[in-house]
Design a protein around this motif. Structure first.
Motif, PDB file in Angstrom:
ATOM      1  N   ILE A 135      41.993  32.981  40.209  1.00  0.00           N
ATOM      2  CA  ILE A 135      40.993  31.904  39.474  1.00  0.00           C
ATOM      3  C   ILE A 135      39.939  32.289  40.142  1.00  0.00           C
ATOM      4  CG2 ILE A 135      41.207  29.648  39.894  1.00  0.00           C
ATOM      5  CD1 ILE A 135      43.148  30.640  37.440  1.00  0.00           C
ATOM      6  N   LYS A 136      39.420  32.083  40.067  1.00  0.00           N
ATOM      7  CA  LYS A 136      38.008  32.007  41.092  1.00  0.00           C
ATOM      8  C   LYS A 136      37.525  31.077  41.814  1.00  0.00           C
ATOM      9  CE  LYS A 136      33.736  33.457  41.745  1.00  0.00           C
ATOM     10  NZ  LYS A 136      32.793  35.052  42.789  1.00  0.00           N
ATOM     11  N   GLU A 137      37.960  29.239  41.467  1.00  0.00           N
ATOM     12  CA  GLU A 137      37.910  27.882  42.273  1.00  0.00           C
ATOM     13  C   GLU A 137      38.624  27.604  41.778  1.00  0.00           C
ATOM     14  OE1 GLU A 137      34.589  24.506  41.674  1.00  0.00           O
ATOM     15  OE2 GLU A 137      33.986  26.436  40.861  1.00  0.00           O
ATOM     16  N   LEU A 138      39.266  27.218  42.608  1.00  0.00           N
ATOM     17  CA  LEU A 138      40.605  26.186  42.707  1.00  0.00           C
ATOM     18  C   LEU A 138      39.937  24.481  43.238  1.00  0.00           C
ATOM     19  CD1 LEU A 138      43.187  27.438  44.640  1.00  0.00           C
ATOM     20  CD2 LEU A 138      42.984  27.382  42.280  1.00  0.00           C
ATOM     21  N   SER A 139      41.097  22.925  42.619  1.00  0.00           N
ATOM     22  CA  SER A 139      41.169  21.925  42.928  1.00  0.00           C
ATOM     23  C   SER A 139      41.217  21.789  44.113  1.00  0.00           C
ATOM     24  CB  SER A 139      41.304  21.082  41.860  1.00  0.00           C
ATOM     25  OG  SER A 139      42.902  21.402  41.893  1.00  0.00           O
ATOM     26  N   PRO A 140      41.458  20.330  44.840  1.00  0.00           N
ATOM     27  CA  PRO A 140      41.970  20.307  46.048  1.00  0.00           C
ATOM     28  C   PRO A 140      43.364  20.442  45.861  1.00  0.00           C
ATOM     29  CG  PRO A 140      39.730  18.830  46.039  1.00  0.00           C
ATOM     30  CD  PRO A 140      39.527  19.727  44.892  1.00  0.00           C
ATOM     31  N   GLU A 141      44.052  20.028  45.238  1.00  0.00           N
ATOM     32  CA  GLU A 141      45.074  20.081  45.083  1.00  0.00           C
ATOM     33  C   GLU A 141      46.042  21.184  44.493  1.00  0.00           C
ATOM     34  OE1 GLU A 141      43.686  15.689  43.355  1.00  0.00           O
ATOM     35  OE2 GLU A 141      43.121  17.512  42.756  1.00  0.00           O
ATOM     36  N   ALA A 142      45.086  22.281  43.627  1.00  0.00           N
ATOM     37  CA  ALA A 142      45.647  23.087  43.405  1.00  0.00           C
ATOM     38  C   ALA A 142      45.647  23.791  44.419  1.00  0.00           C
ATOM     39  CB  ALA A 142      44.648  23.844  42.366  1.00  0.00           C
ATOM     40  N   LYS A 143      45.040  24.198  45.445  1.00  0.00           N
ATOM     41  CA  LYS A 143      44.363  24.675  46.953  1.00  0.00           C
ATOM     42  C   LYS A 143      46.061  24.114  47.353  1.00  0.00           C
ATOM     43  CE  LYS A 143      40.643  25.963  48.339  1.00  0.00           C
ATOM     44  NZ  LYS A 143      39.544  25.766  49.017  1.00  0.00           N
ATOM     45  N   ALA A 144      46.023  23.349  47.581  1.00  0.00           N
ATOM     46  CA  ALA A 144      46.931  22.457  49.182  1.00  0.00           C
ATOM     47  C   ALA A 144      48.050  23.028  48.640  1.00  0.00           C
ATOM     48  CB  ALA A 144      46.838  21.260  48.937  1.00  0.00           C
ATOM     49  N   ILE A 145      48.728  22.842  46.768  1.00  0.00           N
ATOM     50  CA  ILE A 145      50.151  22.986  46.812  1.00  0.00           C
ATOM     51  C   ILE A 145      50.345  24.661  46.213  1.00  0.00           C
ATOM     52  CG2 ILE A 145      51.274  22.227  44.360  1.00  0.00           C
ATOM     53  CD1 ILE A 145      49.939  20.273  44.088  1.00  0.00           C
ATOM     54  N   GLY A 146      49.314  25.228  46.525  1.00  0.00           N
ATOM     55  CA  GLY A 146      50.151  26.083  45.858  1.00  0.00           C
ATOM     56  C   GLY A 146      50.395  27.100  43.875  1.00  0.00           C
ATOM     57  N   ALA A 147      49.854  26.054  43.609  1.00  0.00           N
ATOM     58  CA  ALA A 147      50.410  26.165  41.863  1.00  0.00           C
ATOM     59  C   ALA A 147      49.026  26.074  41.780  1.00  0.00           C
ATOM     60  CB  ALA A 147      51.715  25.832  42.029  1.00  0.00           C
ATOM     61  N   VAL A 148      48.089  26.548  39.958  1.00  0.00           N
ATOM     62  CA  VAL A 148      48.206  26.474  38.738  1.00  0.00           C
ATOM     63  C   VAL A 148      48.368  25.442  37.524  1.00  0.00           C
ATOM     64  CG1 VAL A 148      45.803  26.855  37.308  1.00  0.00           C
ATOM     65  CG2 VAL A 148      45.724  26.968  40.265  1.00  0.00           C
ATOM     66  N   ASN A 149      48.267  24.895  36.827  1.00  0.00           N
ATOM     67  CA  ASN A 149      49.041  24.659  35.359  1.00  0.00           C
ATOM     68  C   ASN A 149      47.312  24.464  34.812  1.00  0.00           C
ATOM     69  OD1 ASN A 149      49.206  21.568  36.490  1.00  0.00           O
ATOM     70  ND2 ASN A 149      50.138  21.479  35.376  1.00  0.00           N
ATOM     71  N   VAL A 150      46.529  24.268  35.252  1.00  0.00           N
ATOM     72  CA  VAL A 150      45.725  24.214  34.208  1.00  0.00           C
ATOM     73  C   VAL A 150      44.322  24.660  34.637  1.00  0.00           C
ATOM     74  CG1 VAL A 150      44.295  22.459  32.968  1.00  0.00           C
ATOM     75  CG2 VAL A 150      46.190  21.620  34.128  1.00  0.00           C
ATOM     76  N   ILE A 151      44.002  25.727  33.188  1.00  0.00           N
ATOM     77  CA  ILE A 151      42.790  25.974  33.573  1.00  0.00           C
ATOM     78  C   ILE A 151      42.054  26.153  32.630  1.00  0.00           C
ATOM     79  CG2 ILE A 151      41.806  29.042  33.367  1.00  0.00           C
ATOM     80  CD1 ILE A 151      44.906  30.067  34.298  1.00  0.00           C
ATOM     81  N   ARG A 152      40.161  25.788  33.690  1.00  0.00           N
ATOM     82  CA  ARG A 152      39.156  26.084  32.261  1.00  0.00           C
ATOM     83  C   ARG A 152      38.579  27.590  32.284  1.00  0.00           C
ATOM     84  NH1 ARG A 152      35.092  22.965  30.172  1.00  0.00           N
ATOM     85  NH2 ARG A 152      32.842  23.713  31.142  1.00  0.00           N
ATOM     86  N   ILE A 153      37.913  27.837  31.410  1.00  0.00           N
ATOM     87  CA  ILE A 153      37.943  29.199  31.354  1.00  0.00           C
ATOM     88  C   ILE A 153      36.175  28.846  30.882  1.00  0.00           C
ATOM     89  CG2 ILE A 153      37.798  31.482  29.966  1.00  0.00           C
ATOM     90  CD1 ILE A 153      40.831  30.350  29.300  1.00  0.00           C
ATOM     91  N   GLU A 154      35.351  29.388  31.644  1.00  0.00           N
ATOM     92  CA  GLU A 154      33.846  29.796  30.761  1.00  0.00           C
ATOM     93  C   GLU A 154      33.310  31.261  31.136  1.00  0.00           C
ATOM     94  OE1 GLU A 154      31.906  27.018  34.711  1.00  0.00           O
ATOM     95  OE2 GLU A 154      33.037  25.297  34.045  1.00  0.00           O
ATOM     96  N   HIS A 155      32.587  31.578  30.114  1.00  0.00           N
ATOM     97  CA  HIS A 155      31.912  32.252  30.015  1.00  0.00           C
ATOM     98  C   HIS A 155      30.104  32.211  30.143  1.00  0.00           C
ATOM     99  CE1 HIS A 155      35.623  34.161  27.539  1.00  0.00           C
ATOM    100  NE2 HIS A 155      35.544  32.674  27.050  1.00  0.00           N
ATOM    101  N   LYS A 156      30.020  32.932  31.142  1.00  0.00           N
ATOM    102  CA  LYS A 156      28.518  33.364  31.456  1.00  0.00           C
ATOM    103  C   LYS A 156      28.100  34.562  31.341  1.00  0.00           C
ATOM    104  CE  LYS A 156      29.543  29.427  35.048  1.00  0.00           C
ATOM    105  NZ  LYS A 156      29.441  28.578  35.853  1.00  0.00           N
TER     106      LYS A 156
END
Length: 252
Positions: free
Chosen positions: A71-92
């Motif tokens: 993961i390149k960028e984390l929401s504050p909640e994801a960062k504080a918890i240390g867990a991710v369950n939704v990923i947004r994928i951007e193609h640049k």
């Protein structure tokens, strides 16, 4: 056609695949949702590389924490918890950027808040995994003191053997973040002094299959307020869709 999906192992029955594909069909959305059952987290790179139309992923056990390294960028909640369950994928251009979020917090908090009362000041959290950490974050944001309960001795947690009747009366919000009692093991429940529960007790089970786990039934028999995790699941699905469709600023 846009593509979305779920990564985990094993997946078995998935709420998400039926929910999203029914949503896409009923709303005329040109998209599809697939299950990606991967035996190791490293396989997520191949999933993304071989599916250029992939716009977003949900993440379930056991990869909510393991996926962080991608993961390149984390929401504050994801960062504080240390867990991710939704990923947004951007193609640049040739670059693929993954942004990580935790919808467990939002789904749980919005689901439990309406049934909290003024005498609900302390909570026991059964389990110590990623979902339990999200529940702790959510409860603390609502001003509720928390205490983890673990099967084994752990720092900042007590064991089930240490949960006395007095603790249940003091910590009168109890949230089950474990798989104990989930179908087909419907005769199982966390080992607690249920006899100490009354109308001031609130039991919340993240499980939703069966509708009423033994944990909830034993509490309800003693007058406790009870709720399962179905609304939380529906709220999480709604949040996932918002994040995937560019409204992630609401959650960053």
């Amino acid at each position: 056609m846009d593509k979305y999906g779920l990564i985990g192992y094993p997946l078995g029955h998935s709420f998400s695949i039926s929910y999203f594909n029914e949503k896409f069909e009923s709303e005329g959305i040109d998209a599809v949702y697939e299950n990606f059952e991967i035996p190791q987290i490293e396989d997520v790179k191949e999933i993304i590389d071989s599916n250029p139309d992939l716009k977003g992923l949900n993440v379930t056990i056991p990869y909510k924490q393991q996926v962080l390294k991608y993961i390149k960028e984390l929401s504050p909640e994801a960062k504080a918890i240390g867990a991710v369950n939704v990923i947004r994928i951007e193609h640049k251009g040739n670059k693929t950027v993954l942004k990580g979020f935790n919808s467990d917090v939002i789904g749980f908090t919005k689901s439990i808040e309406p049934i909290l009362n003024t005498y609900h000041k302390k909570a026991l959290i059964l389990g110590t995994g990623g979902a339990a950490k999200a529940v702790q974050y959510g409860l603390q944001s609502l001003g509720i003191e928390t205490l983890f309960v673990s099967r084994t001795k752990k720092k900042n947690a007590i064991t089930y053997e240490e949960v006395t009747a007095d603790i249940v009366r003091e910590y009168n919000v109890i949230v089950n973040c474990t798989p104990v009692g989930m179908y087909p093991h419907i005769d199982e429940c966390p080992k607690l002094p249920y006899e100490a529960m009354d109308s001031h007790t609130l039991l919340y089970d993240l499980l939703y299959n069966p509708d009423e786990t033994k944990f909830l039934r034993l509490g309800a028999e003693r007058g406790a307020t009870v709720k399962n995790g179905l609304e939380m699941l529906l709220l999480q699905a709604f949040v996932s869709w918002e994040i995937w469709n560019g409204e992630e600023e609401n959650y960053l």
